[in-house]
Design a protein around this motif. Structure first.
Motif, PDB file in Angstrom:
ATOM      1  N   GLY A 293       0.825  -1.197   0.000  1.00 48.54           N
ATOM      2  CA  GLY A 293       0.000   0.000   0.000  1.00 48.54           C
ATOM      3  C   GLY A 293       0.860   1.247   0.000  1.00 48.54           C
ATOM      4  O   GLY A 293       1.024   1.910  -1.019  1.00 48.54           O
ATOM      5  N   VAL A 294       1.471   1.549   1.132  1.00 45.70           N
ATOM      6  CA  VAL A 294       2.375   2.686   1.250  1.00 45.70           C
ATOM      7  C   VAL A 294       3.815   2.259   0.987  1.00 45.70           C
ATOM      8  O   VAL A 294       4.604   3.002   0.416  1.00 45.70           O
ATOM      9  CB  VAL A 294       2.260   3.329   2.649  1.00 45.70           C
ATOM     10  N   LEU A 295       4.150   1.038   1.381  1.00 45.47           N
ATOM     11  CA  LEU A 295       5.512   0.532   1.283  1.00 45.47           C
ATOM     12  C   LEU A 295       5.627  -0.586   0.250  1.00 45.47           C
ATOM     13  O   LEU A 295       4.632  -1.193  -0.122  1.00 45.47           O
ATOM     14  CB  LEU A 295       5.975   0.000   2.648  1.00 45.47           C
ATOM     15  N   VAL A 296       6.863  -0.858  -0.174  1.00 49.59           N
ATOM     16  CA  VAL A 296       7.117  -2.026  -1.029  1.00 49.59           C
ATOM     17  C   VAL A 296       8.043  -3.012  -0.324  1.00 49.59           C
ATOM     18  O   VAL A 296       8.524  -3.959  -0.935  1.00 49.59           O
ATOM     19  CB  VAL A 296       7.727  -1.621  -2.391  1.00 49.59           C
ATOM     20  N   ILE A 297       8.260  -2.804   0.976  1.00 50.00           N
ATOM     21  CA  ILE A 297       9.218  -3.672   1.674  1.00 50.00           C
ATOM     22  C   ILE A 297       8.722  -5.109   1.762  1.00 50.00           C
ATOM     23  O   ILE A 297       9.525  -6.049   1.700  1.00 50.00           O
ATOM     24  CB  ILE A 297       9.534  -3.129   3.084  1.00 50.00           C
ATOM     25  N   PHE A 298       7.417  -5.317   1.891  1.00 46.60           N
ATOM     26  CA  PHE A 298       6.922  -6.693   1.969  1.00 46.60           C
ATOM     27  C   PHE A 298       6.936  -7.356   0.591  1.00 46.60           C
ATOM     28  O   PHE A 298       7.105  -8.568   0.487  1.00 46.60           O
ATOM     29  CB  PHE A 298       5.530  -6.720   2.593  1.00 46.60           C
ATOM     30  N   ASP A 299       6.766  -6.572  -0.468  1.00 47.33           N
ATOM     31  CA  ASP A 299       6.938  -7.121  -1.818  1.00 47.33           C
ATOM     32  C   ASP A 299       8.373  -7.583  -2.015  1.00 47.33           C
ATOM     33  O   ASP A 299       8.619  -8.662  -2.567  1.00 47.33           O
ATOM     34  CB  ASP A 299       6.586  -6.062  -2.870  1.00 47.33           C
ATOM     35  N   ARG A 300       9.312  -6.778  -1.572  1.00 41.52           N
ATOM     36  CA  ARG A 300      10.725  -7.170  -1.700  1.00 41.52           C
ATOM     37  C   ARG A 300      11.030  -8.377  -0.819  1.00 41.52           C
ATOM     38  O   ARG A 300      11.773  -9.277  -1.218  1.00 41.52           O
ATOM     39  CB  ARG A 300      11.627  -5.991  -1.327  1.00 41.52           C
TER      40      ARG A 300
END
Length: 306
Positions: free
Chosen positions: A209-216
């Motif tokens: 949503g706000v971050l892409v850290i969990f996608d990474r």
């Protein structure tokens, strides 16, 4: 004092106005283009947000009983009395949002609603508020119930989710370039263009949503490439200009497949497996499309006579 309902209404009016300004600008810029701006896409999004506002007046949400039950069995009672607590709530909500969003692409029952958000064949700010009128009926609140179980009041969870969605409004455009170091941590228009693209290489990516850290962290981050321009919309594009068709076509196709399943287990599979799964094995899931694309690329690379 403004009530929560009035604040939500004013925010909605604000983002609609901004999206209409963008639409006017893009109309002028694309007037002589091979792909002129399509105002019908805007009208369908406006019909969607109007429908959701009307349905909000009815007690149809599954979130209320789910959250009430979980709140009654919470293990803590948390208070947002420090910056650390606010930060932990933000990270926890982002984690839950990632899995909700990923499930919305990987489980056909949730996709039937979420597909409406991906139906625009052009990506503009108006795409941000085309969310599907059936969202409150699907029980997606279960993905955020862990926060309530940990002691966060349901209204705080929903408010935090609203801020998450509000952040994502500006991501729906094609005119913001890549933003350097910002791309490594935060969701950006570039990352979200990939999410909305129907290119095989871009499917099921960038769920944050706000971050892409969990996608990474979980291997679903895909970077936008200059050599692979994004094609927006669904893999089978929605061409209808009828808002009712756009809203319910995926529910109708799901109901049709369930009705013709032939067995209870096959019917369940149609509901819980990824969109594109077929009982006859002729799948059009993301995995199947990538296999076909990979095979086609290998065929092209083989030289004649070999």
């Amino acid at each position: 004092m403004f009530s929560t309902g009035k604040i939500a209404l004013y925010v909605t009016l604000f983002i609609v106005c901004i999206s209409l300004i963008e639409a006017c600008v893009l109309t002028r810029r694309q007037r002589d283009s091979a792909t002129p701006f399509d105002w019908y896409e805007v009208w369908i999004s406006l019909a969607d947000v109007a429908g959701r506002k009307l349905l909000a007046l009815l007690p149809l949400s599954l979130a209320t009983p789910v959250f009430a039950l979980v709140w009654d069995h919470r293990i803590f009672t948390g208070t947002l009395n420090s910056a650390l607590m606010v930060f932990l709530l933000f990270i926890g909500q982002e984690f839950c949002y990632y899995w909700y969003h990923r499930a919305s692409h990987r489980i056909r029952f949730f996709w039937a609603t979420h597909a409406v958000h991906h139906s625009p064949n052009q990506l503009t700010l108006s795409s941000a508020y085309r969310l599907g009128v059936t969202g409150k009926l699907t029980g997606s609140a279960i993905f955020f119930a862990p926060l309530v179980w940990l002691g966060v009041r349901p209204e705080i969870v929903l408010a935090t989710l609203s801020f998450n969605l509000l952040y994502q409004f500006w991501l729906h455009n094609t005119w913001t370039p890549k933003l350097g170091w910002f791309e490594y941590v935060f969701n950006t228009p570039s990352a979200h263009r990939v999410h909305h693209a129907s290119n095989v290489d871009y499917l099921d990516a960038n769920f944050g949503g706000v971050l892409v850290i969990f996608d990474r962290l979980f291997g679903t981050y895909v970077e936008e490439r200059a050599d692979e321009p994004c094609r927006y919309g669904l893999t089978t594009p929605t061409r209808s200009r009828n808002p009712l068709v756009v809203e319910f076509e995926h529910w109708v196709s799901l109901a049709r497949d369930v009705a013709s399943a032939g067995s209870v287990w096959t019917a369940i599979c149609y509901v819980i497996l990824p969109p594109g799964w077929r009982a006859d094995g002729v799948d059009e899931t993301t995995a199947a499309l990538r296999l076909k694309n990979s095979a086609a690329c290998r065929t092209v690379q083989v030289k004649p006579g070999r």
